[in-house]
Design a protein around this motif. Sequence first.
Motif, short mmCIF file in Angstrom:
data_model
loop_
_atom_site.label_atom_id
_atom_site.label_comp_id
_atom_site.label_asym_id
_atom_site.label_seq_id
_atom_site.Cartn_x
_atom_site.Cartn_y
_atom_site.Cartn_z
N LEU A 46 5.50 -7.28 -1.09
CA LEU A 46 5.28 -8.41 -1.98
C LEU A 46 6.58 -8.84 -2.67
N VAL A 47 7.22 -7.88 -3.36
CA VAL A 47 8.35 -8.25 -4.19
C VAL A 47 9.22 -7.04 -4.46
N SER A 48 10.52 -7.28 -4.63
CA SER A 48 11.43 -6.24 -5.09
C SER A 48 12.11 -6.71 -6.37
N PHE A 49 12.53 -5.75 -7.18
CA PHE A 49 12.98 -6.04 -8.55
C PHE A 49 14.13 -5.11 -8.87
N TYR A 50 15.22 -5.71 -9.39
CA TYR A 50 16.39 -4.91 -9.74
C TYR A 50 17.13 -5.59 -10.88
N ASN A 51 17.58 -4.81 -11.83
CA ASN A 51 18.37 -5.35 -12.93
C ASN A 51 17.63 -6.47 -13.66
N ASN A 52 16.34 -6.25 -13.83
CA ASN A 52 15.47 -7.16 -14.59
C ASN A 52 15.24 -8.52 -13.96
N GLU A 53 15.41 -8.58 -12.65
CA GLU A 53 15.07 -9.83 -11.99
C GLU A 53 14.58 -9.57 -10.57
N ILE A 54 13.86 -10.53 -10.04
CA ILE A 54 13.35 -10.42 -8.67
C ILE A 54 14.51 -10.53 -7.69
N SER A 55 14.58 -9.56 -6.76
CA SER A 55 15.60 -9.57 -5.73
C SER A 55 15.13 -10.32 -4.49
N GLU A 56 13.89 -10.10 -4.15
CA GLU A 56 13.33 -10.72 -2.96
C GLU A 56 11.82 -10.79 -3.12
N LYS A 57 11.20 -11.81 -2.56
CA LYS A 57 9.75 -11.89 -2.58
C LYS A 57 9.27 -12.44 -1.24
N PHE A 65 1.41 -14.82 -8.80
CA PHE A 65 1.91 -13.47 -9.02
C PHE A 65 3.14 -13.49 -9.93
N SER A 66 3.27 -12.47 -10.74
CA SER A 66 4.49 -12.28 -11.50
C SER A 66 4.72 -10.80 -11.72
N VAL A 67 5.96 -10.42 -11.94
CA VAL A 67 6.29 -9.03 -12.23
C VAL A 67 7.13 -8.99 -13.49
N GLU A 68 7.07 -7.82 -14.12
CA GLU A 68 7.79 -7.67 -15.38
C GLU A 68 8.10 -6.21 -15.60
N ARG A 69 9.23 -5.96 -16.25
CA ARG A 69 9.54 -4.62 -16.71
C ARG A 69 9.66 -4.73 -18.23
N PRO A 70 8.52 -4.62 -18.92
CA PRO A 70 8.50 -4.93 -20.36
C PRO A 70 9.26 -3.94 -21.24
N ASP A 71 9.44 -2.72 -20.73
CA ASP A 71 10.19 -1.72 -21.49
C ASP A 71 10.96 -0.87 -20.50
N GLY A 72 11.50 0.24 -20.94
CA GLY A 72 12.32 1.04 -20.04
C GLY A 72 11.57 1.86 -19.03
N SER A 73 10.22 1.84 -19.10
CA SER A 73 9.50 2.74 -18.21
C SER A 73 8.45 2.03 -17.36
N ASN A 74 7.83 0.97 -17.84
CA ASN A 74 6.74 0.35 -17.10
C ASN A 74 7.23 -0.78 -16.20
N PHE A 75 6.47 -0.99 -15.13
CA PHE A 75 6.73 -2.10 -14.21
C PHE A 75 5.37 -2.66 -13.84
N THR A 76 5.14 -3.94 -14.14
CA THR A 76 3.80 -4.49 -13.99
C THR A 76 3.75 -5.62 -12.97
N LEU A 77 2.59 -5.75 -12.36
CA LEU A 77 2.28 -6.86 -11.46
C LEU A 77 1.10 -7.60 -12.05
N LYS A 78 1.27 -8.89 -12.29
CA LYS A 78 0.19 -9.71 -12.84
C LYS A 78 -0.26 -10.71 -11.79
N ILE A 79 -1.57 -10.80 -11.65
CA ILE A 79 -2.14 -11.85 -10.81
C ILE A 79 -2.91 -12.76 -11.76
N ARG A 80 -2.51 -14.01 -11.83
CA ARG A 80 -3.01 -14.90 -12.89
C ARG A 80 -4.46 -15.28 -12.69
N SER A 81 -4.82 -15.69 -11.51
CA SER A 81 -6.17 -16.13 -11.23
C SER A 81 -6.58 -15.55 -9.88
#
Lengths: 111, 117
Positions: A46-57, A65-81
């Motif tokens: 689906l997606v790769s993430f590095y240095n707080n941004e999407i590298s490839e999708k 779809f969206s991804v987020e690293r809200p803090d130093g430990s979690n990595f989330t995938l959100k599906i809006r609808s």
Amino acid sequence: EPEVTQTPSHQVTQMGQEVILRCVPISNHLYFYWYRQILGQKVEFLVSFYNNEISEKSEIFDDQFSVERPDGSNFTLKIRSTKLEDSAMYFCASSLLYEQYFGPGTRLTVT
Amino acid sequence: AQTVTQSQPEMSVQEAETVTLSCTYDTSESDYYLFWYKQPPSRQMILVIRQEAYKQQNATENRFSVNFQKAAKSFSLKISDSQLGDAAMYFCAYRIGYGGATNKLIFGTGTLLAVQP
């Protein structure tokens, strides 16, 4: 031995609802990924993430779809609808170099 | 585009015997990595073994070894002394070697291995 964790293990949601899938990657890893596996099919990127941004999708990873690293430990995938076809196993993975380590997955069921 | 093909949807082996799972891939790259992942009924993806394309020596991890034929673009997994716990779906996967570690894994369709007691 450190491992990738994911919560919840199973999520049931109604079509059109938003869901957030959570992952805690291995602590010293720098690269993060989401994959999905529809039942009986192969694992798809689906997606790769590095240095707080999407590298490839992939083409699957559309505006819903969206991804987020809200803090130093979690990595989330959100599906809006969510749609019925979003029902699948979602895997988070992390890597330091070239080996990707997978979490146990979240089974998402959309009704 | 890179592709990974596993032509054996299902395989069966007797406990303590040896089995070989096949994988072929297509790429125009010279620098890449190949992996075998195991997915038991719990559906957890477990890394079994890794092979760097630049290495001629075949990778080995305990009872698991690979036969990497770069010219033929073939990457088979041999499981020796099969155990009941080896029963699982096995996926072959490929990733480009250059560009840092952000590159995606491309998976084959998997081979379901049954181990008979």
